[in-house]
Design a protein around this motif. Sequence first.
Motif, PDB file in Angstrom:
ATOM      1  N   CYS A  70      45.489  23.397   7.790  1.00 16.87           N
ATOM      2  CA  CYS A  70      45.153  24.739   7.286  1.00 16.87           C
ATOM      3  C   CYS A  70      43.789  25.280   8.204  1.00 16.87           C
ATOM      4  O   CYS A  70      43.459  26.415   8.261  1.00 16.87           O
ATOM      5  N   GLY A  71      43.217  24.371   8.993  1.00 14.79           N
ATOM      6  CA  GLY A  71      41.952  24.623   9.671  1.00 14.79           C
ATOM      7  C   GLY A  71      40.494  24.579   8.967  1.00 14.79           C
ATOM      8  O   GLY A  71      39.716  25.033   9.542  1.00 14.79           O
ATOM      9  N   TYR A  72      40.561  24.297   7.676  1.00 13.80           N
ATOM     10  CA  TYR A  72      39.509  24.033   6.917  1.00 13.80           C
ATOM     11  C   TYR A  72      38.354  23.069   7.701  1.00 13.80           C
ATOM     12  O   TYR A  72      38.820  22.177   8.258  1.00 13.80           O
TER      13      TYR A  72
ATOM     14  N   GLY B 182      34.027   4.697  -2.731  1.00  9.54           N
ATOM     15  CA  GLY B 182      35.436   5.036  -2.312  1.00  9.54           C
ATOM     16  C   GLY B 182      35.756   6.511  -2.076  1.00  9.54           C
ATOM     17  O   GLY B 182      37.135   6.927  -1.850  1.00  9.54           O
ATOM     18  N   PHE B 183      34.785   7.341  -2.132  1.00  7.86           N
ATOM     19  CA  PHE B 183      34.920   8.741  -1.778  1.00  7.86           C
ATOM     20  C   PHE B 183      35.545   8.928  -0.281  1.00  7.86           C
ATOM     21  O   PHE B 183      35.064   8.157   0.446  1.00  7.86           O
ATOM     22  N   VAL B 184      36.493  10.013  -0.277  1.00  7.40           N
ATOM     23  CA  VAL B 184      36.923  10.219   0.871  1.00  7.40           C
ATOM     24  C   VAL B 184      36.856  12.100   1.300  1.00  7.40           C
ATOM     25  O   VAL B 184      37.205  12.519   0.164  1.00  7.40           O
ATOM     26  N   TYR B 185      36.635  12.308   2.311  1.00  7.10           N
ATOM     27  CA  TYR B 185      36.460  13.686   2.532  1.00  7.10           C
ATOM     28  C   TYR B 185      37.734  14.123   2.542  1.00  7.10           C
ATOM     29  O   TYR B 185      38.535  13.731   3.283  1.00  7.10           O
ATOM     30  N   ARG B 186      38.123  15.030   1.726  1.00  3.13           N
ATOM     31  CA  ARG B 186      39.295  15.754   1.647  1.00  3.13           C
ATOM     32  C   ARG B 186      39.418  17.276   1.908  1.00  3.13           C
ATOM     33  O   ARG B 186      38.470  18.066   1.439  1.00  3.13           O
ATOM     34  N   CYS B 187      40.450  17.726   2.396  1.00  2.00           N
ATOM     35  CA  CYS B 187      40.728  19.304   2.332  1.00  2.00           C
ATOM     36  C   CYS B 187      40.940  19.920   1.056  1.00  2.00           C
ATOM     37  O   CYS B 187      41.732  19.451   0.165  1.00  2.00           O
TER      38      CYS B 187
ATOM     39  N   SER C  45      46.564  18.525   0.741  1.00  2.00           N
ATOM     40  CA  SER C  45      46.534  17.080  -0.101  1.00  2.00           C
ATOM     41  C   SER C  45      46.259  16.187   1.125  1.00  2.00           C
ATOM     42  O   SER C  45      46.975  14.904   1.199  1.00  2.00           O
ATOM     43  N   VAL C  46      45.331  16.014   2.157  1.00  2.00           N
ATOM     44  CA  VAL C  46      45.177  15.249   3.346  1.00  2.00           C
ATOM     45  C   VAL C  46      43.560  15.189   3.333  1.00  2.00           C
ATOM     46  O   VAL C  46      42.932  16.044   2.842  1.00  2.00           O
ATOM     47  N   SER C  47      43.341  13.906   4.128  1.00  2.00           N
ATOM     48  CA  SER C  47      41.855  13.865   4.425  1.00  2.00           C
ATOM     49  C   SER C  47      41.457  14.617   5.584  1.00  2.00           C
ATOM     50  O   SER C  47      42.296  14.963   6.324  1.00  2.00           O
TER      51      SER C  47
END
Length: 731
Positions: free
Chosen positions: A467-469, A442-447, A451-453
């Motif tokens: 933010c452009g990360y 269930g891991f999701v790549y997040r910023c 608080s967004v994927s």
Amino acid sequence: MAYADLIINSTSQTLDRMFLYAVPQDLTVAVGDLVQVPFGGGNRHLQGFVMGIRDNLDPDVPADKVKPIQRVLASGLFDVRGLALVDFLRREYLCTHLDALRLLIPRGELTGVGHKYRKILVPGQPIPPDHPKAKAYGVICDFVRESLAEGGVIKAEAVRAGFSASSLQTMIKHGFLQVEDRVEDRYSTVRYAEDGARVLNQEQAAGFRAIVEGDPGTYLMHGITGSGKTEVFLHLVSHMLKQGHDSVILVPEIALTPQMIERVKSRFGRDITVYHSRLSDGERYDEWMRVREGKVRIAIGARSALFLPFRDLRLVVVDEEHETSYKSETSPKYVTRDVAAFMMEQTGGKVVLASATPSMEAFDRARQGQYHLIQLTQRAGQGAMPTVVTVDMRKELRLGNRSILSSRLAAEMEKSLARGRQIILFLNRRGMSGFVSCRACGFVYRCPNCSVSLTKHQGGRLTCHHCGYSQYQKELCPSCGSSFIREFGIGTEKVEQEVRKRFPDAQVLRMDRDTTSHKEAYEEIYNTFRDGAADILIGTQMVAKGLDFHGVDLVGILAADLSMNLPDFRAYEKTFQLITQVSGRAGRGDEGGLVVLQTYQPEAYPVTMAARADYLGFFEQEMMVRQAMAYPPRGDLLAIVLSGTQEAELIKNIQFVAQLLRELSSRYANITVMGPSACLISRIKGYFRQQIIIKGQLTQDFAMACKDLVYEAVRGKDIRVSLDANPMNLV
């Protein structure tokens, strides 16, 4: 002795008030000037804007305590009408004096940007007829003289034109040529083929007469897509020019400016200012100065063009009025149509709002008689409204089709390409996918900052659109090491990839924020597609806004309900508008058009009514919901967002603020304070975000009291404050 009331050029909330300074007798100071003053105990040199001039001091102010203005830095940045506008913006949108003032002046003015100069060659003293090189030098002088009509040439340009550098230097030495500083124009001088006014049909002519002969005020031109609204307001601009008045045409997206620039310049000539955020500070300064000096009478641009210093502005056109980009996201968070209405009220001018899908607020005001309503119900040319076919994607899945393209849309694309026609595919999400997740754990790549994927882009790059990360996706799950890490959802890049694979011979373009990052990108994509050099245009909502391509006979809406499920009270309205607007890109030529609308919710009323182009039916249905919930336009909202880097401290402070707001609102009827709660996106760029929503019939005085209360409660604390009256979304 004269005295001046100043607003200090500082973003500090505590300095948002008038400061009194003396005007030395050797200085001429007027309202609208930018001046340098000594400030504070250390007499720091700060800038200030002159907001008023007075002859006397208040009795309780000792004259020897009033510091003098040191010098004038710039004159006439705004006038008395500007003062009224600043006051309106402060009260209506709860901003500071400085926030409002910065709308009225070119951004570069405060950072030292000015005119750009270049050293051009100009003819000097006459060449003696008996000079041994009189003939050769005469040719050079003729070249230099002729170049002045186009702005002149510098020495290096003359050399590139084939003239000897040594000859030029000798002529300068003997005075036959001189070097002169000239202002270099940093604006487009592109010429377009002349295009005369088109004859208006009966509906268009009636609308034109209603506005020209009507009283000053706001007019809502509600016309179906392709009904010729643009031609009507071009006739209005022409009428204003004949009357000696200035006009501003506003568009919601920079993507629309190339098309509008071409139409307006081909009609009225090239002396038109183009003003939007993609211009450099220098370019914006030059355009602003051209307007102030009265060199242009027409402006085209995004919402900021409204504040250009025209001397006699009497017409403001807000094209595609419903677009949310007309609401500023930075303070002051103004609504363009309402600011334009205030400005035209001051001058006796007219505002024309144009849209096939007006905002709920605008159409409601028209129904109540606050706006003059003009209806255009027929397409202006020979083309008819397109046929809309709804495809239930749930059935596609049951039939085993897991493609982005339904079988109906793929088949229609084959037919359209075979006929040599063009196609637009719309999906309101950029990138390759919505997010990347591991099916095992269930891991999701997040910023790490928001608080967004992260959204996947080509090459395995994962990017945060806030933010452009950016980082790259690993082959195995960073959490459990599983290989079952996959992307979910689709974006415009994924669509482009599949379309190129399915139709390898087609020329494909993509228009989204990723492909339009440099200044000329919009125009390049627009021109390529308009000229027929591409077959398929894939895009986000940029392709939904007023683009007029006569070669398009097929539009595919890939996920019509993508925006419908957002936790936003405007979600249905935005969905209806997007579907209707995108559908309107089809069938603008003499041949018919087809729209294939793919959805997982074919029964939802924004979808069914957009498919029928039934704006009135949608308005009535949606207004029942707004009435029941007391949402705009049947009620007001005030969103108060506090943000800070320390979450616990932020929550503690916003709970205190909420308590104070409840005590304040208890004195008023029908006002509800909701929250505090975390924002939908609870962290952006490292700042945690909490919000309070106030709902009800909110007066201007109540909103101002809320503003003062909030700022006083957080004074001296490392907390940011954002106030938004009737926000476009709650994120």
